[in-house]
Write a protein that holds these residues in place. Structure first.
Motif, PDB file in Angstrom:
ATOM      1  N   GLY A  85     -26.257 -21.316 -60.490  1.00 10.38           N
ATOM      2  CA  GLY A  85     -27.140 -20.291 -61.223  1.00 10.38           C
ATOM      3  C   GLY A  85     -26.201 -19.778 -62.359  1.00 10.38           C
ATOM      4  O   GLY A  85     -24.975 -20.098 -62.402  1.00 10.38           O
ATOM      5  N   GLU A  86     -26.680 -18.997 -63.275  1.00  6.49           N
ATOM      6  CA  GLU A  86     -26.187 -18.546 -64.451  1.00  6.49           C
ATOM      7  C   GLU A  86     -26.680 -16.894 -64.618  1.00  6.49           C
ATOM      8  O   GLU A  86     -27.852 -16.667 -63.614  1.00  6.49           O
ATOM      9  CB  GLU A  86     -26.538 -19.185 -65.766  1.00  6.49           C
ATOM     10  CG  GLU A  86     -25.825 -20.417 -65.660  1.00  6.49           C
ATOM     11  CD  GLU A  86     -26.256 -21.433 -67.042  1.00  6.49           C
ATOM     12  OE1 GLU A  86     -26.700 -20.499 -68.103  1.00  6.49           O
ATOM     13  OE2 GLU A  86     -26.231 -22.506 -67.099  1.00  6.49           O
ATOM     14  N   ASP A 125     -25.028 -12.144 -57.814  1.00  2.00           N
ATOM     15  CA  ASP A 125     -23.932 -13.166 -57.758  1.00  2.00           C
ATOM     16  C   ASP A 125     -22.794 -12.624 -57.900  1.00  2.00           C
ATOM     17  O   ASP A 125     -22.576 -11.639 -58.700  1.00  2.00           O
ATOM     18  CB  ASP A 125     -24.391 -13.829 -59.002  1.00  2.00           C
ATOM     19  CG  ASP A 125     -23.284 -15.226 -59.306  1.00  2.00           C
ATOM     20  OD1 ASP A 125     -22.326 -15.227 -58.671  1.00  2.00           O
ATOM     21  OD2 ASP A 125     -23.552 -15.922 -60.258  1.00  2.00           O
ATOM     22  N   VAL A 126     -21.895 -12.868 -56.930  1.00  2.00           N
ATOM     23  CA  VAL A 126     -20.272 -12.326 -56.752  1.00  2.00           C
ATOM     24  C   VAL A 126     -19.574 -13.793 -56.836  1.00  2.00           C
ATOM     25  O   VAL A 126     -19.698 -14.416 -56.075  1.00  2.00           O
ATOM     26  CB  VAL A 126     -20.360 -11.554 -55.628  1.00  2.00           C
ATOM     27  CG1 VAL A 126     -18.906 -10.799 -55.455  1.00  2.00           C
ATOM     28  CG2 VAL A 126     -21.284 -10.345 -55.476  1.00  2.00           C
ATOM     29  N   GLY A 145     -18.717 -15.425 -46.267  1.00  2.00           N
ATOM     30  CA  GLY A 145     -19.803 -15.920 -46.780  1.00  2.00           C
ATOM     31  C   GLY A 145     -19.841 -16.800 -48.167  1.00  2.00           C
ATOM     32  O   GLY A 145     -20.862 -17.339 -48.727  1.00  2.00           O
ATOM     33  N   PHE A 146     -18.703 -16.867 -48.857  1.00  2.00           N
ATOM     34  CA  PHE A 146     -18.548 -17.425 -50.022  1.00  2.00           C
ATOM     35  C   PHE A 146     -18.652 -18.973 -49.901  1.00  2.00           C
ATOM     36  O   PHE A 146     -18.100 -19.316 -48.755  1.00  2.00           O
ATOM     37  CB  PHE A 146     -17.297 -16.908 -50.859  1.00  2.00           C
ATOM     38  CG  PHE A 146     -17.178 -15.668 -51.295  1.00  2.00           C
ATOM     39  CD1 PHE A 146     -17.512 -15.492 -52.616  1.00  2.00           C
ATOM     40  CD2 PHE A 146     -17.033 -14.446 -50.549  1.00  2.00           C
ATOM     41  CE1 PHE A 146     -17.742 -14.085 -53.171  1.00  2.00           C
ATOM     42  CE2 PHE A 146     -17.364 -13.062 -50.772  1.00  2.00           C
ATOM     43  CZ  PHE A 146     -17.471 -12.964 -52.422  1.00  2.00           C
ATOM     44  N   SER A 147     -18.820 -19.692 -50.873  1.00  2.00           N
ATOM     45  CA  SER A 147     -18.711 -21.085 -51.071  1.00  2.00           C
ATOM     46  C   SER A 147     -17.964 -21.580 -52.236  1.00  2.00           C
ATOM     47  O   SER A 147     -17.698 -20.891 -53.179  1.00  2.00           O
ATOM     48  CB  SER A 147     -20.260 -21.776 -51.331  1.00  2.00           C
ATOM     49  OG  SER A 147     -21.003 -21.412 -50.327  1.00  2.00           O
ATOM     50  N   TYR A 148     -17.213 -22.499 -51.938  1.00  2.00           N
ATOM     51  CA  TYR A 148     -16.277 -22.999 -52.902  1.00  2.00           C
ATOM     52  C   TYR A 148     -17.054 -23.732 -54.068  1.00  2.00           C
ATOM     53  O   TYR A 148     -17.944 -24.662 -54.046  1.00  2.00           O
ATOM     54  CB  TYR A 148     -15.372 -24.239 -52.307  1.00  2.00           C
ATOM     55  CG  TYR A 148     -14.396 -24.756 -53.359  1.00  2.00           C
ATOM     56  CD1 TYR A 148     -13.239 -24.118 -53.963  1.00  2.00           C
ATOM     57  CD2 TYR A 148     -14.741 -26.129 -53.803  1.00  2.00           C
ATOM     58  CE1 TYR A 148     -12.595 -24.811 -54.854  1.00  2.00           C
ATOM     59  CE2 TYR A 148     -13.787 -26.866 -54.601  1.00  2.00           C
ATOM     60  CZ  TYR A 148     -12.768 -25.968 -55.288  1.00  2.00           C
ATOM     61  OH  TYR A 148     -11.770 -26.778 -56.290  1.00  2.00           O
ATOM     62  N   CYS A 149     -16.627 -23.493 -55.220  1.00  2.00           N
ATOM     63  CA  CYS A 149     -17.416 -23.908 -56.536  1.00  2.00           C
ATOM     64  C   CYS A 149     -16.561 -24.925 -57.375  1.00  2.00           C
ATOM     65  O   CYS A 149     -17.148 -25.694 -58.191  1.00  2.00           O
ATOM     66  CB  CYS A 149     -17.870 -22.902 -57.333  1.00  2.00           C
ATOM     67  SG  CYS A 149     -19.158 -22.015 -56.600  1.00  2.00           S
ATOM     68  N   LYS A 162      -8.525 -21.492 -56.946  1.00  2.00           N
ATOM     69  CA  LYS A 162      -9.904 -22.036 -56.217  1.00  2.00           C
ATOM     70  C   LYS A 162     -10.981 -20.744 -56.777  1.00  2.00           C
ATOM     71  O   LYS A 162     -10.579 -19.759 -56.484  1.00  2.00           O
ATOM     72  CB  LYS A 162      -9.647 -22.476 -54.885  1.00  2.00           C
ATOM     73  CG  LYS A 162      -8.922 -23.538 -54.415  1.00  2.00           C
ATOM     74  CD  LYS A 162      -9.066 -23.915 -52.865  1.00  2.00           C
ATOM     75  CE  LYS A 162      -8.612 -25.186 -52.646  1.00  2.00           C
ATOM     76  NZ  LYS A 162      -8.541 -25.182 -51.253  1.00  2.00           N
ATOM     77  N   ALA A 163     -12.007 -21.162 -56.994  1.00  2.00           N
ATOM     78  CA  ALA A 163     -13.161 -20.327 -57.566  1.00  2.00           C
ATOM     79  C   ALA A 163     -14.250 -20.429 -56.300  1.00  2.00           C
ATOM     80  O   ALA A 163     -14.823 -21.183 -56.005  1.00  2.00           O
ATOM     81  CB  ALA A 163     -13.556 -20.313 -58.715  1.00  2.00           C
ATOM     82  N   TYR A 164     -14.859 -19.314 -55.803  1.00  2.00           N
ATOM     83  CA  TYR A 164     -15.749 -19.305 -54.970  1.00  2.00           C
ATOM     84  C   TYR A 164     -16.965 -18.214 -55.369  1.00  2.00           C
ATOM     85  O   TYR A 164     -16.734 -17.324 -56.187  1.00  2.00           O
ATOM     86  CB  TYR A 164     -15.401 -18.571 -53.480  1.00  2.00           C
ATOM     87  CG  TYR A 164     -13.813 -19.292 -53.115  1.00  2.00           C
ATOM     88  CD1 TYR A 164     -14.026 -20.208 -52.418  1.00  2.00           C
ATOM     89  CD2 TYR A 164     -12.817 -18.954 -53.721  1.00  2.00           C
ATOM     90  CE1 TYR A 164     -12.895 -20.880 -51.605  1.00  2.00           C
ATOM     91  CE2 TYR A 164     -11.589 -19.838 -53.002  1.00  2.00           C
ATOM     92  CZ  TYR A 164     -11.793 -20.744 -52.353  1.00  2.00           C
ATOM     93  OH  TYR A 164     -10.638 -21.343 -51.822  1.00  2.00           O
ATOM     94  N   GLN A 165     -18.012 -18.580 -54.917  1.00  2.00           N
ATOM     95  CA  GLN A 165     -19.011 -17.604 -55.186  1.00  2.00           C
ATOM     96  C   GLN A 165     -20.214 -17.507 -53.954  1.00  2.00           C
ATOM     97  O   GLN A 165     -20.023 -18.291 -52.887  1.00  2.00           O
ATOM     98  CB  GLN A 165     -20.108 -18.665 -56.365  1.00  2.00           C
ATOM     99  CG  GLN A 165     -21.302 -17.854 -56.786  1.00  2.00           C
ATOM    100  CD  GLN A 165     -22.050 -18.941 -57.834  1.00  2.00           C
ATOM    101  OE1 GLN A 165     -21.981 -19.927 -57.414  1.00  2.00           O
ATOM    102  NE2 GLN A 165     -22.693 -18.170 -58.593  1.00  2.00           N
ATOM    103  N   LYS A 166     -20.940 -16.277 -54.034  1.00  2.00           N
ATOM    104  CA  LYS A 166     -21.724 -15.947 -53.031  1.00  2.00           C
ATOM    105  C   LYS A 166     -22.917 -15.334 -53.814  1.00  2.00           C
ATOM    106  O   LYS A 166     -22.902 -14.475 -54.514  1.00  2.00           O
ATOM    107  CB  LYS A 166     -21.146 -14.840 -52.189  1.00  2.00           C
ATOM    108  CG  LYS A 166     -22.182 -14.394 -50.934  1.00  2.00           C
ATOM    109  CD  LYS A 166     -21.783 -13.859 -49.688  1.00  2.00           C
ATOM    110  CE  LYS A 166     -23.076 -13.658 -48.882  1.00  2.00           C
ATOM    111  NZ  LYS A 166     -22.552 -13.601 -47.650  1.00  2.00           N
ATOM    112  N   ARG A 167     -24.071 -16.039 -53.410  1.00  2.00           N
ATOM    113  CA  ARG A 167     -25.307 -15.610 -53.770  1.00  2.00           C
ATOM    114  C   ARG A 167     -25.931 -14.555 -52.822  1.00  2.00           C
ATOM    115  O   ARG A 167     -26.108 -14.937 -51.632  1.00  2.00           O
ATOM    116  CB  ARG A 167     -26.267 -16.641 -54.121  1.00  2.00           C
ATOM    117  CG  ARG A 167     -25.736 -17.784 -55.150  1.00  2.00           C
ATOM    118  CD  ARG A 167     -25.757 -17.428 -56.682  1.00  2.00           C
ATOM    119  NE  ARG A 167     -27.140 -17.310 -57.069  1.00  2.00           N
ATOM    120  CZ  ARG A 167     -27.597 -16.920 -58.335  1.00  2.00           C
ATOM    121  NH1 ARG A 167     -26.424 -16.814 -59.244  1.00  2.00           N
ATOM    122  NH2 ARG A 167     -28.743 -16.919 -58.431  1.00  2.00           N
ATOM    123  N   LEU A 168     -26.508 -13.386 -53.412  1.00  2.00           N
ATOM    124  CA  LEU A 168     -26.962 -12.371 -52.396  1.00  2.00           C
ATOM    125  C   LEU A 168     -28.443 -12.500 -52.185  1.00  2.00           C
ATOM    126  O   LEU A 168     -29.111 -12.793 -53.411  1.00  2.00           O
ATOM    127  CB  LEU A 168     -26.486 -11.086 -52.939  1.00  2.00           C
ATOM    128  CG  LEU A 168     -24.874 -10.896 -52.952  1.00  2.00           C
ATOM    129  CD1 LEU A 168     -24.714  -9.251 -53.535  1.00  2.00           C
ATOM    130  CD2 LEU A 168     -24.282 -11.030 -51.766  1.00  2.00           C
TER     131      LEU A 168
END
Length: 168
Positions: A85-86, A125-126, A145-149, A162-168
């Motif tokens: 997402g953006e 988005d975090v 609960g973050f995912s690798y991006c 390494k960058a990670y993201q968590k969608r709430l």
């Protein structure tokens, strides 16, 4: 255990925790937070003034610190991978815990508290990053609960992350 915004009076304790974390990373032979990369008092003061610095309190004592930064991070725009997402997001930076509590899953709690702040602000988005071989931090990021991006690169020596993201 609870999270609150950092005050200027907290700065000595926050810097003590950051110094401990930098020493721990050096012991692990990680270049992260070494030399000029280590969060400075000036940077933490800037975070405090922008209301983006937080401390984790346990039994009246500051045991952790992190910043929850708003706005587009230029480094995050050039990812070798893909964000989900953006739009608006918050970035978690400058995460550090008192070394006396290392290994007690407090890092996960700190990240979860920051995610609650993000949700309260209406942000879904975090993002967060860490040095590729910083396995303790990577485990903490995944446990929250973050995912690798993908990979990002800060403009300094050993800036790969390494960058990670968590969608709430």
């Amino acid at each position: 255990m609870y999270l609150r915004k950092t005050t200027p009076n907290d700065l000595p304790r926050v810097m003590e925790i950051i110094d401990q974390a930098a020493a721990y990373l050096a012991e692990q032979r990680l270049p992260q937070w070494q030399g000029e990369q280590k969060p400075s008092e000036k940077q933490i003061n800037k975070d405090i003034k922008r209301q983006e610095s937080y401390v984790l309190i346990d039994e009246g004592v500051i045991v952790g610190t992190a910043s929850l930064v708003a706005g587009i991070d230029p480094v995050y725009t050039a990812i070798d991978g893909k964000w989900e997402g953006e739009g608006e997001y918050l970035s978690i930076h400058r995460v550090a815990l008192d070394q006396k509590i290392r290994g007690k899953k407090i890092g996960k709690q700190l990240l979860e508290h920051l995610l609650t702040v993000a949700a309260y602000q209406g942000v879904t988005d975090v993002r967060i990053d860490t040095f590729p071989t910083n396995q303790p931090m990577e485990r903490t990021i995944y446990s929250a609960g973050f995912s690798y991006c993908g990979m990002i690169e800060f403009p300094f020596t050993h800036g790969e992350r390494k960058a990670y993201q968590k969608r709430l």
